[in-house]
Design a protein around this motif. Structure first.
Motif, PDB file in Angstrom:
ATOM      1  N   HIS A 366       0.836  -1.196   0.000  1.00  0.00           N
ATOM      2  CA  HIS A 366       0.000   0.000   0.000  1.00  0.00           C
ATOM      3  C   HIS A 366       0.875   1.252   0.000  1.00  0.00           C
ATOM      4  CE1 HIS A 366      -3.401  -2.454   2.166  1.00  0.00           C
ATOM      5  NE2 HIS A 366      -3.196  -2.838   0.929  1.00  0.00           N
ATOM      6  N   ASN A 416     -14.259  -4.842   3.429  1.00  0.00           N
ATOM      7  CA  ASN A 416     -13.168  -4.049   2.866  1.00  0.00           C
ATOM      8  C   ASN A 416     -13.138  -4.105   1.339  1.00  0.00           C
ATOM      9  OD1 ASN A 416     -10.674  -2.535   2.828  1.00  0.00           O
ATOM     10  ND2 ASN A 416      -9.588  -4.460   2.543  1.00  0.00           N
ATOM     11  N   VAL A 420     -15.189  -3.162  -4.818  1.00  0.00           N
ATOM     12  CA  VAL A 420     -13.973  -2.900  -5.581  1.00  0.00           C
ATOM     13  C   VAL A 420     -14.252  -3.204  -7.053  1.00  0.00           C
ATOM     14  CG1 VAL A 420     -11.636  -3.738  -6.062  1.00  0.00           C
ATOM     15  CG2 VAL A 420     -12.327  -3.265  -3.712  1.00  0.00           C
ATOM     16  N   GLY A 426      -7.558  -3.212  -6.170  1.00  0.00           N
ATOM     17  CA  GLY A 426      -7.957  -3.538  -4.804  1.00  0.00           C
ATOM     18  C   GLY A 426      -6.884  -4.307  -4.071  1.00  0.00           C
ATOM     19  N   ARG A 429      -3.818  -1.758  -3.387  1.00  0.00           N
ATOM     20  CA  ARG A 429      -4.039  -0.549  -2.596  1.00  0.00           C
ATOM     21  C   ARG A 429      -4.906  -0.739  -1.350  1.00  0.00           C
ATOM     22  NH1 ARG A 429      -6.156   3.250  -7.535  1.00  0.00           N
ATOM     23  NH2 ARG A 429      -5.091   2.116  -9.212  1.00  0.00           N
ATOM     24  N   ARG A 430      -5.608  -1.881  -1.256  1.00  0.00           N
ATOM     25  CA  ARG A 430      -6.630  -1.968  -0.225  1.00  0.00           C
ATOM     26  C   ARG A 430      -6.650  -3.277   0.560  1.00  0.00           C
ATOM     27  NH1 ARG A 430     -10.979   1.032   0.621  1.00  0.00           N
ATOM     28  NH2 ARG A 430     -10.576   2.169  -1.306  1.00  0.00           N
ATOM     29  N   ARG A 432      -6.278  -6.574   2.835  1.00  0.00           N
ATOM     30  CA  ARG A 432      -5.682  -6.724   4.155  1.00  0.00           C
ATOM     31  C   ARG A 432      -5.664  -8.192   4.546  1.00  0.00           C
ATOM     32  NH1 ARG A 432      -9.830  -2.499   6.256  1.00  0.00           N
ATOM     33  NH2 ARG A 432     -10.870  -4.398   6.967  1.00  0.00           N
TER      34      ARG A 432
END
Length: 440
Positions: A366, A416, A420, A426, A429-430, A432
């Motif tokens: 990220h 989360n 997307v 996704g 950058r996003r 987890r």
């Protein structure tokens, strides 16, 4: 000084002694619940998984099934499937120090304002008297192993398949890591860069090893010569042993060592076909030229490198591993990643010292994506295939037929990742660790 004195170390060890008893009484393991497709009567394989597959180095995003046999990918069938899970390769964490896991989040320097500290990299990590080295010199063998066990599970839970560790403490340090791996029974693959305790140029020993070390100096020339000769033999014997049990040698920095020690590390690693990795250009450029001259396989950090440095690195086909969060934490700046890529250098990603940052590769990518504006496919490659190539693990790093089935199954319907529109964006950058449904 780091603002972290010997009294603080004693207090910390007291806390460790109390809390480790409780931790060891619990379960160190961790597992994800995920069911494989077991209706495989029409296909001769062990198991299969379906979803949106991040296929190849590109990656190419295709819907389909992955058929796995004996831990390897036997076939990738491109077809419409019900599952919308994302199937991505597990991460390659190309640079870690998991030995300092018990020293998490130490003071980064002296307080110079009421609300801030003046960060001091040398006081934290420079051998032999940096905070990390003083701490490791007092750490018991039992605590060294148990703390690395925790780090290994953390790496696993964050989706790592291979981690390259700079292993302080000489031969004992390598054995401690191997013991920790055995105790966890995890499937992580370590690439171990050992670091000799002895050096050839003096009688001092690396404070990273367990226990304290001291040296004495003789007033006579003959005694000094004899001692130097003995030290040289101790270093060469240890180097030989390290190259038998480790995957290569990890150098803390060329400015910390004499020329003979460095030359032997380079030549012996090459003759044994083992890897040589060197920290370079982290705080300044003074060590880059010497580091490159040793023909390493990998340089770590290169935060202060300029285009002329990078051209030489590219010409010599040396890989670079960047640790952006670590560099930001210690205040040395950020590496010139765009210039590295422009030069055609293979750039991989590491999380560096556990004491400074969690070994979270999601967070690392990220940062890369958002600080540099890197394309999503570039970030993907840096965290997977580039790392596998850099550390010498061609069996993993991509989802391809014949590769090891090192896979993460991500839940595209998690809070989360839901909504997307571009799965690759996704991912970069996003995504987890809590989006992971399963790890293969």
């Amino acid at each position: 000084m780091s603002g972290f004195g010997d009294s603080d170390l004693k207090r910390l060890f007291g806390i460790i002694e109390r809390t480790e008893k409780e931790r060891r009484s619990g379960s160190a393991g961790f597992s994800f619940e995920f069911e494989f497709d077991t209706n495989l009567s029409d296909y001769p394989c062990d198991r299969a998984v379906s979803g949106l597959i991040f296929k190849g180095e590109g990656p190419e995003l295709v819907s389909g099934n992955i058929y796995i046999e004996k831990g390897f990918i036997k076939e990738i069938e491109e077809t419409k499937v019900k599952s919308e899970n994302w199937i991505v390769p597990r991460f390659i964490n190309a640079h870690t120090h998991i030995g300092d896991t018990m020293l998490k989040d130490p003071p980064l320097g002296n307080v110079y304002r009421s609300f801030a500290v003046q960060r001091d990299l040398d006081a934290l990590v420079k051998p032999p008297n940096g905070l990390k080295h003083r701490f490791l010199s007092q750490l018991s063998a039992e605590d060294a192993v148990s703390s690395m066990e925790a780090a290994i599970w953390d790496l696993y839970q964050n989706g790592v398949s291979v981690f390259a560790d700079f292993r302080e403490g000489g031969v004992d340090g390598v054995h401690a890591l191997l013991a920790a791996l055995k105790n966890t029974s995890s499937d992580l693959v370590p690439v171990i860069f050992g670091r000799p305790v002895h050096t050839a140029g003096n009688n001092e020993t690396d404070a990273d090893s367990l226990g304290s070390h001291s040296s004495s100096h003789s007033s006579s020339h003959s005694s000094s010569h004899s001692s130097s000769h003995s030290t040289s033999h101790s270093f060469l014997d240890e180097l030989h042993h390290l190259l038998e049990i480790a995957d290569g040698i990890g150098v803390s920095g060329v400015n910390d060592l004499d020329a003979y020690t460095l030359s032997k590390m380079s030549s012996k690693s090459a003759s044994r076909r083992k890897k040589l990795a060197i920290h370079a250009g982290e705080k300044d450029r003074s060590d880059i030229e010497t580091a490159v001259s040793l023909n390493p396989d990998m340089l770590i950090h290169m935060t202060q490198a300029v285009p002329d440095d990078l051209k030489i690195v590219a010409d010599e086909d040396i890989a670079i591993t960047v640790c952006v969060r670590s560099n930001l934490t210690t205040g040395v700046g950020i590496p010139p990643v765009l210039d590295m890529l422009d030069a055609g250098i293979r750039v991989s990603v590491g999380t560096d010292n556990v004491m400074l940052n969690s070994p979270d590769m999601f967070e690392e990518i990220h940062f890369l994506s958002k600080i540099y504006g890197l394309s999503d496919d570039t970030v993907f490659k840096m965290a997977t295939s580039a790392g596998a190539e850099a550390v010498g693990c061609p069996f993993t790093g991509t989802i391809e037929v014949g590769k090891k089935a090192d896979l993460l199954i991500l839940n595209s319907k998690s809070a989360n990742l839901k909504h997307v529109r571009d799965p690759l964006a996704g991912y970069a950058r996003r995504a987890r660790a809590d989006d992971i449904l399963g790890i293969i």
